[in-house]
Write a protein that holds these residues in place. Structure first.
Motif, PDB file in Angstrom:
ATOM      1  N   ASN A  95       0.733  -1.284   0.153  1.00 33.68           N
ATOM      2  CA  ASN A  95       0.045  -0.022   0.045  1.00 33.68           C
ATOM      3  C   ASN A  95       0.624   1.179   0.002  1.00 33.68           C
ATOM      4  OD1 ASN A  95      -2.227  -1.777   0.220  1.00 33.68           O
ATOM      5  ND2 ASN A  95      -2.729  -1.159   2.139  1.00 33.68           N
ATOM      6  N   LEU A  96       2.040   1.122   0.753  1.00 35.26           N
ATOM      7  CA  LEU A  96       2.817   2.434   0.885  1.00 35.26           C
ATOM      8  C   LEU A  96       3.305   2.860  -0.483  1.00 35.26           C
ATOM      9  CD1 LEU A  96       4.880   4.347   2.568  1.00 35.26           C
ATOM     10  CD2 LEU A  96       6.525   2.624   2.317  1.00 35.26           C
ATOM     11  N   ILE A  97       3.903   1.926  -1.416  1.00 28.60           N
ATOM     12  CA  ILE A  97       4.515   1.792  -2.643  1.00 28.60           C
ATOM     13  C   ILE A  97       3.262   2.221  -3.800  1.00 28.60           C
ATOM     14  CG2 ILE A  97       6.014   0.907  -4.431  1.00 28.60           C
ATOM     15  CD1 ILE A  97       7.445   1.349  -1.996  1.00 28.60           C
ATOM     16  N   ALA A  98       2.080   1.406  -3.655  1.00 26.44           N
ATOM     17  CA  ALA A  98       1.399   1.621  -4.869  1.00 26.44           C
ATOM     18  C   ALA A  98       0.163   2.386  -4.583  1.00 26.44           C
ATOM     19  CB  ALA A  98       0.817   0.057  -5.201  1.00 26.44           C
ATOM     20  N   GLY A  99      -0.241   2.918  -3.174  1.00 27.19           N
ATOM     21  CA  GLY A  99      -1.408   3.482  -2.767  1.00 27.19           C
ATOM     22  C   GLY A  99      -2.501   2.507  -2.096  1.00 27.19           C
ATOM     23  N   GLY A 100      -2.781   2.636  -0.833  1.00 28.49           N
ATOM     24  CA  GLY A 100      -3.899   1.670  -0.517  1.00 28.49           C
ATOM     25  C   GLY A 100      -4.152   2.032   0.914  1.00 28.49           C
ATOM     26  N   ILE A 101      -5.125   1.514   1.591  1.00 31.65           N
ATOM     27  CA  ILE A 101      -5.561   1.798   2.935  1.00 31.65           C
ATOM     28  C   ILE A 101      -5.782   0.221   3.488  1.00 31.65           C
ATOM     29  CG2 ILE A 101      -8.111   1.718   1.989  1.00 31.65           C
ATOM     30  CD1 ILE A 101      -8.264   4.202   4.330  1.00 31.65           C
ATOM     31  N   PHE A 102      -5.119   0.208   4.859  1.00 26.48           N
ATOM     32  CA  PHE A 102      -5.275  -1.021   5.566  1.00 26.48           C
ATOM     33  C   PHE A 102      -6.186  -0.784   6.568  1.00 26.48           C
ATOM     34  CE2 PHE A 102      -3.567  -4.917   7.261  1.00 26.48           C
ATOM     35  CZ  PHE A 102      -3.832  -4.978   8.665  1.00 26.48           C
ATOM     36  N   ILE A 103      -7.113  -1.654   6.843  1.00 26.68           N
ATOM     37  CA  ILE A 103      -8.167  -1.319   8.124  1.00 26.68           C
ATOM     38  C   ILE A 103      -7.987  -2.529   8.884  1.00 26.68           C
ATOM     39  CG2 ILE A 103     -10.434  -0.639   8.659  1.00 26.68           C
ATOM     40  CD1 ILE A 103     -10.707   0.489   5.649  1.00 26.68           C
ATOM     41  N   TYR A 104      -7.699  -2.513  10.213  1.00 27.44           N
ATOM     42  CA  TYR A 104      -8.157  -3.450  11.187  1.00 27.44           C
ATOM     43  C   TYR A 104      -8.974  -2.720  12.304  1.00 27.44           C
ATOM     44  CZ  TYR A 104      -7.952  -8.166  12.881  1.00 27.44           C
ATOM     45  OH  TYR A 104      -8.184  -9.442  13.377  1.00 27.44           O
ATOM     46  N   PRO A 105     -10.180  -2.641  12.157  1.00 24.35           N
ATOM     47  CA  PRO A 105     -11.210  -1.897  13.101  1.00 24.35           C
ATOM     48  C   PRO A 105     -11.382  -2.833  14.360  1.00 24.35           C
ATOM     49  CG  PRO A 105     -12.386  -2.855  11.603  1.00 24.35           C
ATOM     50  CD  PRO A 105     -11.154  -3.317  11.014  1.00 24.35           C
ATOM     51  N   ARG A 106     -11.792  -2.277  15.365  1.00 29.62           N
ATOM     52  CA  ARG A 106     -12.295  -2.927  16.543  1.00 29.62           C
ATOM     53  C   ARG A 106     -13.673  -3.819  15.916  1.00 29.62           C
ATOM     54  NH1 ARG A 106     -13.586   1.160  20.565  1.00 29.62           N
ATOM     55  NH2 ARG A 106     -12.198   2.658  18.961  1.00 29.62           N
ATOM     56  N   ASP A 107     -13.510  -4.995  16.758  1.00 30.32           N
ATOM     57  CA  ASP A 107     -14.890  -5.794  16.207  1.00 30.32           C
ATOM     58  C   ASP A 107     -15.249  -6.294  17.614  1.00 30.32           C
ATOM     59  OD1 ASP A 107     -12.166  -7.923  15.014  1.00 30.32           O
ATOM     60  OD2 ASP A 107     -13.365  -8.198  16.786  1.00 30.32           O
ATOM     61  N   ASN A 108     -16.322  -7.036  17.717  1.00 30.48           N
ATOM     62  CA  ASN A 108     -17.054  -7.668  18.774  1.00 30.48           C
ATOM     63  C   ASN A 108     -16.985  -9.127  18.803  1.00 30.48           C
ATOM     64  OD1 ASN A 108     -19.047  -8.424  17.124  1.00 30.48           O
ATOM     65  ND2 ASN A 108     -20.253  -6.692  17.915  1.00 30.48           N
ATOM     66  N   LYS A 109     -15.842  -9.565  17.954  1.00 28.87           N
ATOM     67  CA  LYS A 109     -15.624 -11.134  17.863  1.00 28.87           C
ATOM     68  C   LYS A 109     -15.058 -11.644  18.959  1.00 28.87           C
ATOM     69  CE  LYS A 109     -12.561 -12.721  14.852  1.00 28.87           C
ATOM     70  NZ  LYS A 109     -11.745 -12.751  13.661  1.00 28.87           N
ATOM     71  N   ASN A 110     -13.992 -10.789  19.287  1.00 33.02           N
ATOM     72  CA  ASN A 110     -13.229 -11.205  20.566  1.00 33.02           C
ATOM     73  C   ASN A 110     -13.637 -10.443  21.614  1.00 33.02           C
ATOM     74  OD1 ASN A 110     -12.127 -13.438  19.065  1.00 33.02           O
ATOM     75  ND2 ASN A 110     -10.701 -11.953  18.245  1.00 33.02           N
ATOM     76  N   PRO A 111     -14.330 -10.649  23.002  1.00 35.76           N
ATOM     77  CA  PRO A 111     -14.700  -9.883  23.993  1.00 35.76           C
ATOM     78  C   PRO A 111     -13.173  -9.569  24.640  1.00 35.76           C
ATOM     79  CG  PRO A 111     -16.240 -11.551  23.978  1.00 35.76           C
ATOM     80  CD  PRO A 111     -15.198 -12.020  22.879  1.00 35.76           C
TER      81      PRO A 111
END
Ligand code: P6P
Length: 335
Positions: free
Chosen positions: A254-270
């Protein structure tokens, strides 16, 4: 200054140091020691498929993740070399529950947080993995460092970077004056400047997110990610989805080519309400790199990653990181 290619990383570090007459050479020495550790890990990673180093070590780390033998090797390689380099007062590793002291008599003025081998679940399937590092100046005056020295904002980092073990081994780092990329020539054991002054595109070509967690995301995150997949010629959308599951590899593409990385909060693992990624040795160093390359990094609350005051060594944070205009747009969905 445009340098001729064929510049070794140590030449680049020395030239950069010359621009700072007040510099003692300690940061240069620290980076050089880290680079030696990286070369050692690279050699082992490239042999892993052949040596009997694959498979599990049978231990588990503070994250509750099974520690693979290469993880242990990478962690021990960095720990042993840096404990006696004379430039650090304390370290933190993803693989170690508590802060790591340096050897008595070798205390220095910096701290080091590192993920020795991020993406280790990919080791046995021959997918790129990497080492991530973050350097701060110590806050205490002398002797062995403390948690106080480790728990500093990302904004105050003096250096950050990663070593990516892939089709080639690459070192990408910043000391606050832009982002430089170096490629290892294994035949001579030297890192050569291959990507001078990296700037990340302002719009994303790639979306990196684990869609398997979609049902557990907050609604506003789902709406934002759906927008990245909508047709929009002006914004170059829909984005292509690329998710390797190795943060360093996804970030580097993503740094080189352009991109967005998303790792949001989730309620899968309390037990992981703020997502999976750690602040000190994953989000903060990558946030310094992306800002130095013209991008942005925020939490899914819209808070700049670099402004977060850490409260624990292995603190997790939700992460949205990449091309500036797409992260700016994310802010609008986060309220
Ligand atoms: P998931 C690897 O274990 C890691 O910490 C990062 O390198 C990677 O981005 C993330 O986890 C992948 O997590 O939940 O999508 O498998």
């Amino acid at each position: 200054m445009n340098k001729p290619l064929g510049v070794t990383v140590i030449r680049h570090i020395v030239d950069s140091q010359r621009l700072h007459p007040e510099a003692t050479g300690d940061l240069s020495g620290l980076l050089n020691e880290l680079i030696v550790a990286g070369k050692t890990i690279s050699a082992e990673v490239n042999m892993a498929g052949l040596a009997d180093i694959l498979g599990m070590s049978g231990k588990t780390n503070i994250q509750g993740e099974k520690v693979q033998k290469l993880d242990e090797f990478a962690n021990n390689t960095i720990k042993k070399r840096m404990a006696r380099c004379g430039y650090l007062c304390v370290m933190t590793s993803e693989e170690e529950d508590d802060a790591i002291p340096v050897e008595d008599g070798y205390e220095g003025k910096y701290t080091l947080a590192f993920d020795p081998l991020d993406g280790s679940t990919n080791i046995d399937v021959n997918v790129n993995i990497g080492t991530i590092f973050s350097v701060h100046r110590r806050r205490t005056k002398w002797g062995q460092g403390s948690r106080e020295d480790m728990l500093q904002k990302g904004r105050d980092q003096v250096a950050a970077g990663y070593i990516l073990y892939g089709s080639s081994t690459m070192l990408v780092f910043t000391t606050g004056e832009g982002v430089q990329g170096f490629t290892l020539d294994p035949s001579v054991g030297e890192f050569y400047l291959s990507h001078p002054d990296i700037r990340t595109p302002v719009r994303s070509k790639y979306l990196s997110v684990n869609e398997g967690n979609r049902n557990y995301w907050p609604e506003n995150i789902r709406r934002y990610i759906d927008a990245l997949k909508e047709k929009d010629k002006e914004k170059g959308r829909p984005c292509s989805c690329r998710y390797i599951g190795s943060l360093v590899a996804d970030f580097h593409r993503n740094l080189i080519a352009g991109g967005i990385f998303i790792y949001p909060r989730d309620n899968k693992n309390p037990d992981k309400p703020y997502g999976k990624l750690r602040l000190l040795y994953e989000a903060a160093p990558l946030a310094m790199l992306i800002e130095q390359a013209g991008g942005r990094a925020i939490t899914d609350d819209g808070i700049n990653i670099l402004d977060i005051e850490p409260n624990s060594l292995h603190q997790r944070v939700p992460l949205i990181i990449g091309s500036k205009l797409d992260v700016d747009e994310a802010q609008g969905y986060l309220g």
